[in-house]
Write an enzyme that holds these catalytic residues in place. Structure first.
Site, mmCIF file in Angstrom:
data_model
loop_
_atom_site.group_PDB
_atom_site.id
_atom_site.type_symbol
_atom_site.label_atom_id
_atom_site.label_comp_id
_atom_site.label_asym_id
_atom_site.label_seq_id
_atom_site.Cartn_x
_atom_site.Cartn_y
_atom_site.Cartn_z
ATOM 1 N N GLY A 46 1.692 11.374 6.836
ATOM 2 C CA GLY A 46 1.248 10.142 6.774
ATOM 3 C C GLY A 46 1.637 9.301 7.883
ATOM 4 O O GLY A 46 2.495 9.589 9.082
ATOM 5 N N GLU A 138 4.992 5.239 3.322
ATOM 6 C CA GLU A 138 4.002 4.467 4.312
ATOM 7 C C GLU A 138 4.033 3.100 3.902
ATOM 8 O O GLU A 138 3.761 2.165 4.829
ATOM 9 C CB GLU A 138 2.535 5.186 4.160
ATOM 10 C CG GLU A 138 2.662 6.628 4.621
ATOM 11 C CD GLU A 138 3.551 6.870 5.901
ATOM 12 O OE1 GLU A 138 3.547 6.401 6.684
ATOM 13 O OE2 GLU A 138 4.032 8.243 5.980
ATOM 14 N N HIS A 141 6.667 1.074 5.637
ATOM 15 C CA HIS A 141 6.841 0.805 7.227
ATOM 16 C C HIS A 141 5.819 -0.568 7.072
ATOM 17 O O HIS A 141 6.196 -1.323 8.268
ATOM 18 C CB HIS A 141 5.738 1.915 7.674
ATOM 19 C CG HIS A 141 6.419 2.857 8.019
ATOM 20 N ND1 HIS A 141 7.616 2.906 8.975
ATOM 21 C CD2 HIS A 141 6.267 4.312 7.661
ATOM 22 C CE1 HIS A 141 7.948 4.483 9.222
ATOM 23 N NE2 HIS A 141 7.176 5.009 8.381
HETATM 24 ZN ZN LIG Z 1 7.455 7.029 8.288
#
Ligand SMILES: [Zn+2]
Length: 189
Positions: A46, A138, A141
């Site tokens: 990812g 993900e 993030h």
């Molecule tokens: Zn990461």
């Protein structure tokens, strides 16, 4: 297609809250293609746009792919959000932006995710286990969070010390601004 540089902790650009994608352009399609190429090259399962310095809510994943089994099932998620979370699972996580470190992180075992694809079509997917973990990692993030923000303070501090030392030995500079996650939304004024 081009390989992109993946930013590494404590780069402060990893700590920004990314903006929604307003319009799917050729530039965005190119970015997604480059992110996928970079993810397969690293290799990883990812990659989120802020990891390559672009503060947009765009993620690429492929949890089916392994280096041994080269068949690829890339998924591009534009403006992803998690609609449902259920259960608990502990997974040993790593991150292309957090060099030389893995740790167990507790997350939801099942999630329902909604996003759009590069044609603007809605995607709704139920995921469990590794794929659910990957989606949550993900999406973190996109809000400036890293998996090391979700482990014990002790483990985190040990990693920070190790990383500081490695950077110092490599002649790099430490960015205190990138060390901590952004304040939670609820506590912002
Ligand atoms: Zn990461």
């Amino acid at each position: 297609m081009a390989l992109l540089d993946v930013l590494q902790f404590p780069d402060p650009r990893l700590r920004r809250r990314s903006e929604p994608v307003e319009k799917i352009t050729d530039e965005l399609r190119q970015l997604a293609a480059d992110m996928l190429e970079t993810m397969y090259d690293e290799p990883g399962i990812g990659l989120a746009a802020p990891q390559v310095g672009v503060p947009l809510r765009l993620v690429v994943v492929d949890t089916e792919w392994t280096e041994e089994d080269a068949e690829r099932s890339p998924l591009v998620l534009v403006n992803p959000e998690i609609l449902e979370r259920e259960g608990r699972i502990v997974w040993n996580e790593g991150c292309l932006s957090v060099p030389d470190f893995n740790a167990e992180v507790e997350r939801a075992e099942r999630v329902v995710l909604r996003a759009t694809d590069l044609d603007g079509k809605e995607i709704v997917e139920e995921a469990r286990g590794l794929r659910a973990v990957c989606f949550q990692h993900e999406l973190d993030h996109l809000d400036g969070y890293l998996f090391i923000d979700r482990i014990s303070r002790l483990k985190r501090d040990l990693y920070v010390q190790k990383r500081k030392k490695a950077l110092r030995e490599a002649g790099g500079t430490w960015s205190a601004a990138g060390e901590r996650p952004p304040a939670p939304l609820a506590s912002r004024s």
